[in-house]
Design a protein around this motif. Structure first.
Motif, mmCIF file in Angstrom:
data_model
loop_
_atom_site.group_PDB
_atom_site.id
_atom_site.type_symbol
_atom_site.label_atom_id
_atom_site.label_comp_id
_atom_site.label_asym_id
_atom_site.label_seq_id
_atom_site.Cartn_x
_atom_site.Cartn_y
_atom_site.Cartn_z
ATOM 1 N N UNK A 144 0.858 -1.157 -0.057
ATOM 2 C CA UNK A 144 -0.063 0.018 -0.166
ATOM 3 C C UNK A 144 0.624 1.169 0.050
ATOM 4 N N UNK A 145 0.507 2.135 -1.096
ATOM 5 C CA UNK A 145 1.374 3.414 -1.057
ATOM 6 C C UNK A 145 0.092 4.292 -0.343
ATOM 7 N N UNK A 146 0.917 4.972 0.564
ATOM 8 C CA UNK A 146 -0.233 5.932 1.275
ATOM 9 C C UNK A 146 0.654 7.426 1.363
ATOM 10 N N UNK A 147 -0.442 8.334 1.261
ATOM 11 C CA UNK A 147 0.184 9.608 0.912
ATOM 12 C C UNK A 147 -0.156 10.654 1.925
ATOM 13 N N UNK A 153 5.063 10.095 0.466
ATOM 14 C CA UNK A 153 4.635 8.589 0.192
ATOM 15 C C UNK A 153 5.302 7.888 1.388
ATOM 16 N N UNK A 171 -3.762 6.330 10.928
ATOM 17 C CA UNK A 171 -4.436 5.708 9.844
ATOM 18 C C UNK A 171 -3.960 4.566 9.747
ATOM 19 N N UNK A 181 -5.303 0.667 9.623
ATOM 20 C CA UNK A 181 -5.485 -0.212 8.237
ATOM 21 C C UNK A 181 -4.742 -1.589 8.436
ATOM 22 N N UNK A 191 2.174 12.541 -9.533
ATOM 23 C CA UNK A 191 2.535 10.916 -9.808
ATOM 24 C C UNK A 191 2.812 10.177 -8.717
ATOM 25 N N UNK A 192 2.492 8.863 -8.826
ATOM 26 C CA UNK A 192 2.638 7.951 -7.962
ATOM 27 C C UNK A 192 4.048 6.998 -8.092
ATOM 28 N N UNK A 193 4.369 6.836 -9.407
ATOM 29 C CA UNK A 193 5.226 5.654 -9.594
ATOM 30 C C UNK A 193 5.896 6.044 -10.942
#
Lengths: 345, 345
Positions: B4-7, B14, B38, B42, B176-178
């Motif tokens: 999981x990528x979390x921002x 990230x 959070x 999770x 962008x995420x990746x």
């Protein structure tokens, strides 16, 4: 598969770029107008050609990038058949598929947040728009929203997908990027209701302020149609009546630009040829089949599609390629039907 | 694998949650203090137990969640051996691996943004911290930053990974995420330099303002150590000298809580037993091996680890489990060495 989740921090919108492979065709879901330059740059870098831009619904919190992407890439704009937008190139309904090479999206009609909300399903993931958010659901208090319909969309459709299905929503406000159907069923507080009435009461109790952008975004997102009037002013359009007058004449070749499934569902103008829009460039260039047909026979080429968007773009491209006789039917098959034009199939 | 990528939208950070599978152990990279609730929620939902919290470097733009996560989950805090933090549970160096069941991170030392910047490599992806960002690189003008070292980290290490390696940075400011190593090599504007001197000149020319949080975040992130003084005040600590005095006495059982590779690299106190920290709960409970050993022999249990963090947490847990003789060596093997304590292995 190439898959990129892209975030617009102003509206907290997630957009999704998908493609089968580098050098291939691409599709984008829920693009944001302000980020169009970034999408185009990324597609250039990944050597992708955008062929379809899809909105899950008419957004109220940001201006869609569909129109700008169509204008700059000549891609096909796609929304659900219930979309309130004035013109999109292609409208899809539940049970149909949106395809590009290497990517297939099954269309689910999931109204509730709006009456034109759709979700798109792949083997391992679902793009849920504003219907199902991570630990939330889209509000149902404007734009023909309907909590009762949303309950059915959630419990009757989305939550019936396999537990492991990845959930990619159109928004997240808390920093999550992805979830799963199993997680949302278990932990989404909005989904812990025992009945449709309890869900409706929950949604009715929210009393949310309207989105800041709503008064700007909704009108902008409804009027995204290509300016077919410009094409008409250049003398490149036939009205449906004018097209009816030349139907069957040997001096005219009618060319249907739609995809096979659109022809199956909506019918075909009698005697027309079929050349899907994504093959346009290949066939109108010097040496291409359509180019050769026009030159060798002297026939006037008349393009048509569903609503006149693809055919308007095709006329422009054909004129640029030297096919000065190219025309299109303004308003597409939709206008043709309304004018009483005959169909087969 | 669960990924999981979390921002964190405040600092555009990230964070990454990784685990082998549901119900298993988890690891988090670059957690943000404000998001700790959070993360914990999770992990509860995914039925994960946090065992390691890792920072890629000492952050200047947000307060790390390492200390809070350790306090609330008793996880091990991990940073590179060059970290400026006062105390972390485990320090790793290039060539070593950070492991949890189902996840292995190869450690790369990638200084430049700071002198304690590390990257973590998996088979298909790399966590680059602030060394390599998407279409950017981390600034090098404070915290012992060094553009020359960063050039070597980028061109000598990260860009030597396979082109298809996914790049997951600690920040993104543009949505962008990746990315991938191949993309960054080709399109990252900072990497289009012809020499190390050109890169240094480029980085020198940036003249960036300091991060808003810097004056708060850096001191906070350096002082994250567990309060071993609290343990000492409760009479549960031995100083290294006190531990030396009882070395070899049959009334004392020394128990090393470190992982196998830490023992290989740094050596072992002669005659000590080995019980990795992640097996603590299992062995200190009634019916567990260590519990039985303490009760059956009357021996005093003295835990130790690298810096005294894990052993301090172990003492607390052992006392709670009724092992009232449990003690630990304050400051761990690091303090033991400084006091001239003997080592083997």
């Amino acid at each position: 598969m190439i898959f990129r989740q892209l975030f617009d921090s102003v509206s907290s919108t997630y957009s999704y770029l998908l493609a089968g492979n580098r050098g291939g065709e691409a599709l984008i879901i829920d693009p944001v107008l302000d980020k169009v330059d970034r999408y185009l740059q990324l597609m250039r870098e990944l050597d992708l050609r955008l062929v379809k831009a899809v909105d899950t619904h008419t957004h109220a919190d940001h201006i869609t990038g569909l129109g700008a992407l169509r204008d700059r890439t000549h891609c096909i704009t796609v929304m659900g058949e219930r979309s309130n937008a004035d013109v999109v190139s292609m409208r899809v309904r539940e049970g149909e598929r949106i395809r590009i090479p290497g990517v297939e999206l099954d269309v689910l009609y999931t109204p509730g947040h709006t009456d034109d909300s759709y979700s798109f399903v792949m083997a391992d993931r679902v793009f849920t728009g504003d219907t199902l958010l991570i630990r939330g659901t889209g509000r149902t208090d404007f734009q023909n929203g309907d909590a009762r319909a949303q309950y059915e969309s959630l419990f009757g459709k989305l939550l019936k997908l396999p537990d492991s299905t990845l959930v990619y929503p159109a928004h997240d406000y808390k920093g999550d990027t992805v979830s799963t159907i199993g997680e949302e069923r278990a932990f989404n507080p909005r989904l812990q209701v025992k009945s449709i009435d309890e869900y409706v009461a929950l949604m009715d109790s929210l009393h949310l302020p309207n989105p800041k952008m709503m008064d700007v975004a909704v009108p902008a997102n409804i009027h995204i149609g290509l300016h077919q009037e410009d094409i008409a002013r250049r003398g490149w359009s036939l009205t449906p009546q004018e097209a009816l007058d030349v139907l069957g004449q040997p001096s005219t070749a009618l060319v249907d630009l739609r995809e096979a499934r659109e022809r199956d569902v909506h019918g075909v103008i009698p005697g027309s040829l079929h050349m899907p829009y994504d093959e346009l460039d290949e066939h109108i260039r010097d040496g291409g089949l359509l180019h050769e047909l026009a030159v060798a026979t002297g026939k006037r080429i008349v393009f048509y599609c569903a609503f006149g968007e693809r055919s308007a773009m095709a006329v422009e491209a054909a004129q640029e390629a030297g096919l000065t006789s190219a025309r299109h039917i303004q308003g597409g098959l939709d206008a043709w039907k309304k004018a009483g034009g005959p169909l087969v199939g």
